[in-house]
Write a protein that holds these residues in place. Structure first.
Motif, PDB file in Angstrom:
ATOM      1  N   VAL A 705       0.855  -1.194   0.000  1.00  0.00           N
ATOM      2  CA  VAL A 705       0.000   0.000   0.000  1.00  0.00           C
ATOM      3  C   VAL A 705       0.891   1.243   0.000  1.00  0.00           C
ATOM      4  O   VAL A 705       1.821   1.353   0.800  1.00  0.00           O
ATOM      5  CB  VAL A 705      -0.928   0.007   1.233  1.00  0.00           C
ATOM      6  N   GLY A 708      -1.463   6.503  -0.159  1.00  0.00           N
ATOM      7  CA  GLY A 708      -2.909   6.561  -0.237  1.00  0.00           C
ATOM      8  C   GLY A 708      -3.404   5.411  -1.077  1.00  0.00           C
ATOM      9  O   GLY A 708      -2.632   4.742  -1.735  1.00  0.00           O
ATOM     10  N   PRO A 709      -4.705   5.172  -1.053  1.00  0.00           N
ATOM     11  CA  PRO A 709      -5.223   4.068  -1.856  1.00  0.00           C
ATOM     12  C   PRO A 709      -4.982   4.292  -3.337  1.00  0.00           C
ATOM     13  O   PRO A 709      -5.071   5.409  -3.836  1.00  0.00           O
ATOM     14  CB  PRO A 709      -6.714   4.054  -1.514  1.00  0.00           C
ATOM     15  N   SER A 710      -4.674   3.175  -4.025  1.00  0.00           N
ATOM     16  CA  SER A 710      -4.436   3.286  -5.458  1.00  0.00           C
ATOM     17  C   SER A 710      -5.725   3.579  -6.185  1.00  0.00           C
ATOM     18  O   SER A 710      -5.722   4.178  -7.259  1.00  0.00           O
ATOM     19  CB  SER A 710      -3.812   1.995  -6.000  1.00  0.00           C
ATOM     20  N   SER A 711      -6.832   3.097  -5.611  1.00  0.00           N
ATOM     21  CA  SER A 711      -8.103   3.279  -6.285  1.00  0.00           C
ATOM     22  C   SER A 711      -9.219   3.089  -5.266  1.00  0.00           C
ATOM     23  O   SER A 711      -8.967   3.005  -4.057  1.00  0.00           O
ATOM     24  CB  SER A 711      -8.234   2.285  -7.440  1.00  0.00           C
ATOM     25  N   ALA A 712     -10.446   3.027  -5.787  1.00  0.00           N
ATOM     26  CA  ALA A 712     -11.592   2.857  -4.894  1.00  0.00           C
ATOM     27  C   ALA A 712     -12.739   2.255  -5.671  1.00  0.00           C
ATOM     28  O   ALA A 712     -12.775   2.289  -6.904  1.00  0.00           O
ATOM     29  CB  ALA A 712     -12.000   4.194  -4.288  1.00  0.00           C
ATOM     30  N   HIS A 714     -16.931   2.621  -5.562  1.00  0.00           N
ATOM     31  CA  HIS A 714     -17.999   3.397  -4.933  1.00  0.00           C
ATOM     32  C   HIS A 714     -19.269   3.248  -5.754  1.00  0.00           C
ATOM     33  O   HIS A 714     -19.254   2.822  -6.916  1.00  0.00           O
ATOM     34  CB  HIS A 714     -17.599   4.870  -4.800  1.00  0.00           C
ATOM     35  N   ASP A 741     -11.325  -3.766   3.502  1.00  0.00           N
ATOM     36  CA  ASP A 741     -12.013  -2.554   3.954  1.00  0.00           C
ATOM     37  C   ASP A 741     -13.472  -2.914   4.218  1.00  0.00           C
ATOM     38  O   ASP A 741     -14.018  -3.843   3.601  1.00  0.00           O
ATOM     39  CB  ASP A 741     -11.915  -1.445   2.903  1.00  0.00           C
ATOM     40  N   VAL A 753     -15.335   2.229  -0.757  1.00  0.00           N
ATOM     41  CA  VAL A 753     -14.329   1.405  -0.079  1.00  0.00           C
ATOM     42  C   VAL A 753     -12.987   1.615  -0.769  1.00  0.00           C
ATOM     43  O   VAL A 753     -12.917   1.830  -1.992  1.00  0.00           O
ATOM     44  CB  VAL A 753     -14.695  -0.093  -0.092  1.00  0.00           C
ATOM     45  N   SER A 754     -11.925   1.560   0.019  1.00  0.00           N
ATOM     46  CA  SER A 754     -10.573   1.774  -0.497  1.00  0.00           C
ATOM     47  C   SER A 754     -10.019   0.474  -1.077  1.00  0.00           C
ATOM     48  O   SER A 754     -10.224  -0.613  -0.526  1.00  0.00           O
ATOM     49  CB  SER A 754      -9.652   2.261   0.622  1.00  0.00           C
ATOM     50  N   PRO A 756      -6.383  -1.307  -2.353  1.00  0.00           N
ATOM     51  CA  PRO A 756      -4.925  -1.127  -2.255  1.00  0.00           C
ATOM     52  C   PRO A 756      -4.210  -1.122  -3.592  1.00  0.00           C
ATOM     53  O   PRO A 756      -3.099  -0.624  -3.690  1.00  0.00           O
ATOM     54  CB  PRO A 756      -4.478  -2.311  -1.406  1.00  0.00           C
ATOM     55  N   PRO A 783     -10.943   4.735 -10.241  1.00  0.00           N
ATOM     56  CA  PRO A 783     -12.037   4.284  -9.375  1.00  0.00           C
ATOM     57  C   PRO A 783     -13.120   3.557 -10.166  1.00  0.00           C
ATOM     58  O   PRO A 783     -13.395   3.911 -11.320  1.00  0.00           O
ATOM     59  CB  PRO A 783     -12.572   5.584  -8.755  1.00  0.00           C
TER      60      PRO A 783
END
Length: 799
Positions: A705, A708-712, A714, A741, A753-754, A756, A783
């Protein structure tokens, strides 16, 4: 290990074939040396036996009986004597026959003719014990005696040696069981090759186990019942263990995995459970050792060795065979479908619907299951341990006919005389006192030898009756002491009674031992106090119900004639110990496969309702298929001709059916729903002090990781009508099931949600009023927008 076996499949196959044929050749060359050694120290019948051995050291050969009856006239008629006596003389001249004592000569000949003159018998003493007498000799004796038959003259034979040649040829029960299992497997898999795999694994495991046991019989005392029980349990577990692994492998192929990777995953998941389950079976079998009944030591050796080799075959030979078959473990229809891409998960099958029904009505289902088990267990209250004899044989056998003729001509107790062995005291007074005792038909004192006198006591009642047991107690506790003599009551009937008493006394310790060991293993595996307690309680319920079925069939005689198993009688004293060992071992198998899947889901989601529901939905079908196969294999042993094996087969078939179809499919999951999160409770201090036992594969390391998160991922959680769902739990899991997550949807149904890093993940969504759903999602560097639609009562079954 699975990958190595898969890639070096020819080497693995040749090693197993070499082991099977090598052991087979060695065992065939060496022959068998099975020995039924009963050791009952500190019992009155053992003391009587020891005195008899000192006084009569040469009376070791097996004694069998020829019985004949005339419809009219007398057995003393010349026409009868001229047919019977030449046959007896011919038998006496056979090599291997020590002595023949008939009614037509000798001082005691008249005692061998019934009072009405219509029935007589002769005793044949072989040079060896029954299990050592060649079957060819016994068959020759039977044929010679029965050749004297004519109209109005019936000739039958009884005894242990004769009973051995009455049994059907070996292999019939095993063959029928394997055939039935093959049919069930083919119907379950739809593939000829997939159905053959579990059968082949069981044959290799049982074959090497039996040949090894046969060789070990030359080094230690192993009873002739051991190979039969080893075959019974080996076929069951061998087929079941291979079935669990093949099912997991087929599922991997249907999801698009490469055959090698699918086999490795199957062995690293279901294979681990097989290793653990095999260990629990061996531990349950080893629990027999605490009874200190030396007769059972050989049974433990034979059955445990066969189970170990079956597990070894399932974890080494099976991946090699999977390598040979490749995708052909799937049916042609499934292979054609796979050409269009991996099959989607089915969420509407019977197992899923049943799992949802159990979650919806756990209390009602639990009560119904308990009532059924209680009704079936009720007959166990009248359980009576003892020993079956030839009076329990099928009415068509010559041994049963001889038994009934002797009972008709000389009284029911003639088939089980007692031997009062004295070394000091007034023998004459003792004989008079015994004659005056209730339920005594005849008394005869043999000439003393070496200071030891043997008094033959024929009861008025049959060897299996309660009155005969009471007579033995009366002789021991009252008659012999009051006569001022030092004596012991022996004979087969007294030995059987003492064996039943010793077994009954030691049974609580035995049950406590195997429950304690099973509890400890499950505690280590599932990190819970409640799960092992539930399993122990379920095992006791299954044992009570299965013994209730045994009592109803074999003691009360319900449906016994339909099975062709002769006459009702007490339950063999050794059977509870053997059956409980096998039952607890097999029950633990199903518990491990069921709860390991639930535990896997609980670790990832911390949602007990989902864990129980998904675990039941994904394992119930394979557990029920495995149980059905075991029931077929066990019931086939009714054809073995061995009363003990037939009784064990029926009892184990009932136990497995009740355990799988009622307990593991209904009562266990219903109870776990009612118990909620407390199922997985374990004090923190105990969790830290216990070693970890990996029934499930180790988790893959989490992706690296960055800051910050690489993506998400939603989107919105909505109903099928488009209404937002607030408070829905949305969980992101790795491909291996590791939780990454977890969030709850907001009032408008939105969530985020995050992630990695890029890859394929599992997105699980659950809401109390709607059920749950889980789907794989592929995330890139950007994302991902993913809306979730929940339907009321929806249940998924994604692994």
């Amino acid at each position: 290990m699975a990958r190595w076996c898969y890639r070096h499949r020819l080497v693995v196959l040749l090693l197993w074939v070499g082991a099977l044929f090598g052991l087979g050749f060695s065992a065939t060359t060496a022959g068998t040396d099975y020995a039924n050694v009963f050791s009952l120290p500190d019992t009155d019948s053992k003391s009587a036996y020891d005195l008899m051995q000192k006084a009569f050291p040469n009376s070791s050969g097996d004694t069998d009986t020829v019985v004949w009856k005339v419809d009219s006239g007398s057995v003393k008629d010349q026409s009868v004597q001229t047919r019977i006596q030449p046959a007896l003389d011919k038998i006496a001249g056979m090599k291997g026959v020590g002595e023949v004592t008939g009614p037509y000569s000798g001082a005691r000949g008249a005692a061998q003719i019934s009072s009405d003159g219509t029935i007589a018998y002769a005793q044949i003493t072989f040079a060896e014990q029954a299990n050592a007498v060649p079957k060819e000799l016994v068959q020759k004796v039977v044929d010679t005696a029965q050749a004297a038959r004519r109209d109005g003259l019936h000739v039958e034979l009884g005894g242990q040696a004769v009973q051995r040649v009455e049994e059907p040829p070996g292999g019939i029960a095993e063959g029928v069981g394997i055939l039935a299992a093959a049919i069930v497997l083919f119907l379950a898999f739809g593939s000829f090759y997939a159905a053959l795999l579990p059968i082949g694994i069981a044959i290799f495991g049982v074959g090497t186990g039996l040949f090894s046991t046969q060789l070990l019989s030359h080094a230690t005392d192993i009873p002739d019942l051991a190979p039969l029980l080893a075959t019974l349990i080996g076929l069951g577990v061998g087929i079941d263990y291979a079935l669990f692994i093949v099912t997991r492998h087929r599922r991997g192929l249907q999801r698009g995995l490469d055959p090698e990777e699918s086999a490795v995953v199957a062995l690293n998941t279901s294979g681990r459970a097989v290793l653990f389950a095999g260990g629990t079976v061996c531990i349950a079998l080893a629990g027999m050792l605490v009874t200190q009944l030396r007769f059972l030591d050989g049974v433990v050796i034979g059955t445990s060795l066969t189970v170990v080799l079956s597990v070894l075959a399932a974890t080494t030979l099976l991946p090699a065979l999977l390598g040979f078959l490749g995708p052909r473990v799937l049916s042609r229809k499934q292979r054609r479908k796979l050409e269009n891409g991996p099959e989607p998960e089915r969420t509407d099958n019977l197992a899923v619907r049943w799992s949802a029904a159990v979650q919806k009505r756990p209390r009602r289902i639990a009560v119904f299951a308990l009532v059924v088990m209680a009704v079936l267990a009720f007959p166990v209250l009248s359980l009576r341990l003892g020993a079956t004899d030839q009076g329990n044989d099928n009415a068509s056998t010559t041994t049963r006919k001889a038994y009934d003729l002797l009972a008709d001509g000389f009284g029911p107790g003639f088939n089980g005389p007692l031997q009062v062995v004295t070394s000091r005291g007034d023998t004459a007074t003792l004989v008079k006192d015994i004659e005056a005792t209730k339920d005594v038909a005849r008394v005869a004192a043999l000439p003393p030898t070496g200071g030891v006198t043997v008094i033959q006591v024929v009861p008025k009642t049959s060897p299996q009756s309660v009155e005969t047991d009471d007579l033995i107690d009366t002789l021991r506790d009252k008659v012999i002491p009051e006569a001022g003599a030092t004596g012991h009551v022996g004979g087969v009937t007294a030995i059987s009674k003492d064996f039943a008493s010793v077994t009954g006394d030691r049974l609580p310790l035995f049950v406590a031992t195997i429950i304690g060991l099973s509890f400890l293993l499950l505690l280590l595996a599932f990190r819970s106090l409640v799960v092992p307690l539930t399993a122990a309680l379920m095992n006791l319920i299954a044992a009570a119900a299965s013994f209730g079925v045994l009592v109803a069939i074999f003691q009360w005689g319900w449906g016994l004639s339909l099975l062709g198993l002769g006459k009702e009688g007490p339950i063999n004293a050794f059977l509870p110990v053997i059956m409980l060992s096998l039952l607890f071992g097999l029950s633990m198998d199903y518990q491990v496969f069921l709860v390991s899947r639930m535990h896997e889901e609980w670790v990832h989601t911390k949602d007990n309702a989902r864990a129980v529901r998904v675990g039941l939905a994904e394992t119930s079908r394979v557990i029920n298929s495995a149980a059905l196969i075991m029931v077929c294999v066990f019931l086939a042993f009714v054809l073995s001709g061995n009363t003990g094996a037939a009784t064990a087969g029926v009892g184990l078939a009932a136990a497995v059916a009740l355990d799988a179809f009622i307990l593991r499919t209904a009562l266990v999951p219903a109870a776990m729903h009612l118990l909620g999160n407390s199922n997985w409770w374990l004090p923190a201090w105990l969790d830290k002090s216990l070693p970890h036992l990996a029934v499930e594969p180790a988790e893959e390391p989490a992706p690296a990781v960055s800051d910050g998160p690489s993506s998400a991922v939603h989107g919105f959680v909505r109903t099928t009508d488009g209404e937002p769902v607030e408070g829905a739990a949305v969980t992101l899991l790795s491909a291996g099931g590791r939780q990454l997550d977890r969030v709850e949807s907001l009032a408008d149904g939105s969530y985020i949600v995050s992630v990695p890093g890029p890859g394929t993940y599992l997105l699980a969504t659950t809401a109390p009023s709607y059920g749950s759903i889980a789907r794989h999602v592929a995330v890139t560097d950007d994302p991902l927008v993913y809306d979730v639609e929940l339907a009321e009562g929806e249940v998924d079954a994604v692994n």
